[in-house]
Design a protein around this motif. Structure first.
Motif, PDB file in Angstrom:
ATOM      1  N   UNK A 148      21.425  46.738  -7.579  1.00 49.08           N
ATOM      2  CA  UNK A 148      21.588  45.220  -7.605  1.00 49.08           C
ATOM      3  C   UNK A 148      22.295  44.919  -8.862  1.00 49.08           C
ATOM      4  N   UNK A 149      22.856  46.007  -9.497  1.00 49.89           N
ATOM      5  CA  UNK A 149      23.402  45.954 -10.849  1.00 49.89           C
ATOM      6  C   UNK A 149      24.783  45.167 -10.680  1.00 49.89           C
ATOM      7  N   UNK A 150      25.429  44.044 -11.168  1.00 48.38           N
ATOM      8  CA  UNK A 150      24.477  43.423 -12.375  1.00 48.38           C
ATOM      9  C   UNK A 150      23.586  42.208 -11.983  1.00 48.38           C
ATOM     10  N   UNK A 151      22.630  42.210 -12.779  1.00 49.95           N
ATOM     11  CA  UNK A 151      21.561  41.229 -12.641  1.00 49.95           C
ATOM     12  C   UNK A 151      21.788  40.245 -13.653  1.00 49.95           C
ATOM     13  N   UNK A 152      21.918  39.057 -13.321  1.00 46.63           N
ATOM     14  CA  UNK A 152      22.420  37.882 -14.251  1.00 46.63           C
ATOM     15  C   UNK A 152      21.364  36.575 -14.228  1.00 46.63           C
ATOM     16  N   UNK A 153      20.973  36.019 -15.313  1.00 47.66           N
ATOM     17  CA  UNK A 153      20.167  34.967 -15.406  1.00 47.66           C
ATOM     18  C   UNK A 153      21.000  33.580 -15.143  1.00 47.66           C
ATOM     19  N   UNK A 154      20.555  32.634 -14.322  1.00 48.14           N
ATOM     20  CA  UNK A 154      21.238  31.515 -14.331  1.00 48.14           C
ATOM     21  C   UNK A 154      20.029  30.404 -14.336  1.00 48.14           C
ATOM     22  N   UNK A 155      20.446  28.942 -14.384  1.00 38.91           N
ATOM     23  CA  UNK A 155      19.396  28.023 -14.537  1.00 38.91           C
ATOM     24  C   UNK A 155      18.408  27.869 -13.640  1.00 38.91           C
ATOM     25  N   UNK A 156      18.532  28.763 -12.560  1.00 37.98           N
ATOM     26  CA  UNK A 156      17.578  28.661 -11.666  1.00 37.98           C
ATOM     27  C   UNK A 156      16.482  29.806 -11.677  1.00 37.98           C
ATOM     28  N   UNK A 157      17.282  30.644 -11.952  1.00 45.73           N
ATOM     29  CA  UNK A 157      16.314  31.921 -11.798  1.00 45.73           C
ATOM     30  C   UNK A 157      17.590  33.137 -12.121  1.00 45.73           C
ATOM     31  N   UNK A 172      29.312  46.217 -21.816  1.00 47.02           N
ATOM     32  CA  UNK A 172      28.909  44.634 -22.141  1.00 47.02           C
ATOM     33  C   UNK A 172      28.507  43.890 -21.055  1.00 47.02           C
ATOM     34  N   UNK A 173      28.614  44.233 -19.704  1.00 46.01           N
ATOM     35  CA  UNK A 173      27.758  44.051 -18.418  1.00 46.01           C
ATOM     36  C   UNK A 173      26.340  44.585 -18.531  1.00 46.01           C
ATOM     37  N   UNK A 174      26.244  45.666 -19.003  1.00 40.71           N
ATOM     38  CA  UNK A 174      24.933  46.379 -18.978  1.00 40.71           C
ATOM     39  C   UNK A 174      23.853  45.562 -19.968  1.00 40.71           C
ATOM     40  N   UNK A 191       8.774  37.278 -14.141  1.00 39.46           N
ATOM     41  CA  UNK A 191       8.706  38.287 -13.118  1.00 39.46           C
ATOM     42  C   UNK A 191       8.212  37.486 -11.768  1.00 39.46           C
ATOM     43  N   UNK A 192       7.323  36.510 -11.857  1.00 42.72           N
ATOM     44  CA  UNK A 192       7.026  35.704 -10.852  1.00 42.72           C
ATOM     45  C   UNK A 192       8.082  35.242 -10.156  1.00 42.72           C
ATOM     46  N   UNK A 193       9.157  34.619 -10.953  1.00 44.13           N
ATOM     47  CA  UNK A 193      10.354  34.103 -10.500  1.00 44.13           C
ATOM     48  C   UNK A 193      11.318  34.973  -9.683  1.00 44.13           C
ATOM     49  N   UNK A 194      11.319  36.285 -10.340  1.00 47.66           N
ATOM     50  CA  UNK A 194      12.272  37.308  -9.763  1.00 47.66           C
ATOM     51  C   UNK A 194      11.589  37.761  -8.286  1.00 47.66           C
ATOM     52  N   UNK A 195      10.499  37.734  -8.148  1.00 49.57           N
ATOM     53  CA  UNK A 195       9.648  38.181  -7.002  1.00 49.57           C
ATOM     54  C   UNK A 195       9.869  36.944  -5.881  1.00 49.57           C
TER      55      UNK A 195
END
Length: 338
Positions: A148-157, A172-174, A191-195
């Motif tokens: 699932x790389x790259x994993x990026x954070x946004x406003x919602x999760x 850079x992406x790493x 972690x709860x949000x990712x689940x």
């Protein structure tokens, strides 16, 4: 009881209906199995009635020539003693607790062109989580986060897309991906949000009738819940101090537990607020002198036993000492135990 010589049958018949551990011995006196029970006689007798589904147990029973047992005051002490003896004696028919040095850590890599996570046998660097007993969960988790790389954070999760063939990892992406991983594995809410995001994607695949993908996400949710429990339960337990009390045959047994370690235990015939307070004072003196854990892999099995006992609050009384507590209420609850 079939195929049991008279001396062994008499020994089993005279075993107490009390908690403790038993050691099965072969004709040469070798300890081939160590077990524990809340009722020694009942548990040991059960080995000699009928056939067992497990061929391994049938072979073991065939080779039992003698049985040695040790009575303990509580089932908790029986579990701790069983674990310690298995680690020391390495009996041939035991599997659990023997191979603690094979437990592994989940490492968030500093930079690795091939994978952002790895499973390692020794603790390496700051972002190395564990140890964990289930290495297959770690291997599957490493593979999933690679896909699932790259994993990026946004406003919602978090944003991610599963790819059958992992992308190449540029530095850079790493770093963006790594920061997300650190946040997910170090922060309980993240972690709860990712689940939750995994569950959303699993449900989406199921609605699209893409059941293979839905099954894979279901398995990953199971793995993440395993990691969540082990990481965050351990963090919460690090500074937790509690008093555990149980009714025993002649009186009551107290355990002082700090960081999921039993630091002091004592039998009291008739507990009072004063005697329990004195016990706590002695326990705190022991805690001051107590050093760090020498081998956290070996200690993990003992921690799991204690965690299980803390969760199961039947026939015991717990008093958490890292918050305001009622000692008189604790003593009264002890006397209410049957």
């Amino acid at each position: 009881m079939k195929n049991v010589h008279q001396n062994l049958k008499e020994k089993i018949d005279h075993m107490p209906l009390k908690p403790g551990i038993y050691q099965m011995k072969d004709i040469e006196g070798n300890i081939i199995y160590v077990g524990k029970s809340k009722s020694l006689r009942s548990r040991v007798r059960s080995y000699f009635y009928g056939e067992h589904e497990s061929e391994k147990i049938n072979r073991m029973v065939f080779h039992i020539e003698d049985i040695h047992y040790i009575v303990t005051d509580t089932h908790l002490e029986a579990q701790i003693l069983e674990c310690a003896l298995i680690k020391k004696l390495q009996p041939i028919y035991n599997q659990q607790f023997k191979n603690d040095q094979r437990y592994m850590y989940l490492k968030i890599e500093a930079y690795n062109r091939f994978k952002p996570l790895s499973a390692v046998y020794e603790k390496e660097g700051h972002y190395c989580l564990g140890p964990f007993r289930n290495k297959n969960v770690l291997f599957d988790t490493v593979q999933f986060f690679q896909n699932i790389y790259p994993l990026c954070k946004n406003d919602h999760g978090y944003e991610f897309i599963y790819k059958i063939f992992p992308e190449s990892i540029e530095k850079e992406g790493f770093e963006i991906n790594r920061n997300s991983l650190i946040e997910i594995f170090s922060n309980k809410d993240c972690m709860e949000g990712f689940i939750t995001e995994l569950q959303t994607q699993m449900n989406g695949f199921a609605l699209e009738l893409r059941f293979e993908m839905a099954t894979m996400y279901r398995d990953m949710i199971h793995h993440m819940n395993y990691l969540y429990h082990n990481i965050h339960w351990s963090k919460e337990a690090e500074n937790r101090k509690l008093l555990l009390g149980e009714k025993i045959h002649h009186g009551y047994k107290l355990f002082y537990i700090s960081g999921d370690r039993i630091l002091l235990k004592e039998k009291l015939e008739a507990p009072t607020c004063q005697s329990v307070e004195q016990f706590l004072e002695r326990a705190q003196d022991v805690e001051i002198k107590n050093g760090p854990i020498a081998n956290e892999k070996r200690n993990l099995d003992f921690k799991k036993i204690i965690q299980s006992e803390i969760k199961d609050q039947s026939q015991k009384v717990l008093l958490f000492l890292d918050e305001e507590y009622d000692l008189a209420g604790f003593v009264q609850l002890l006397y209410n135990l049957e």
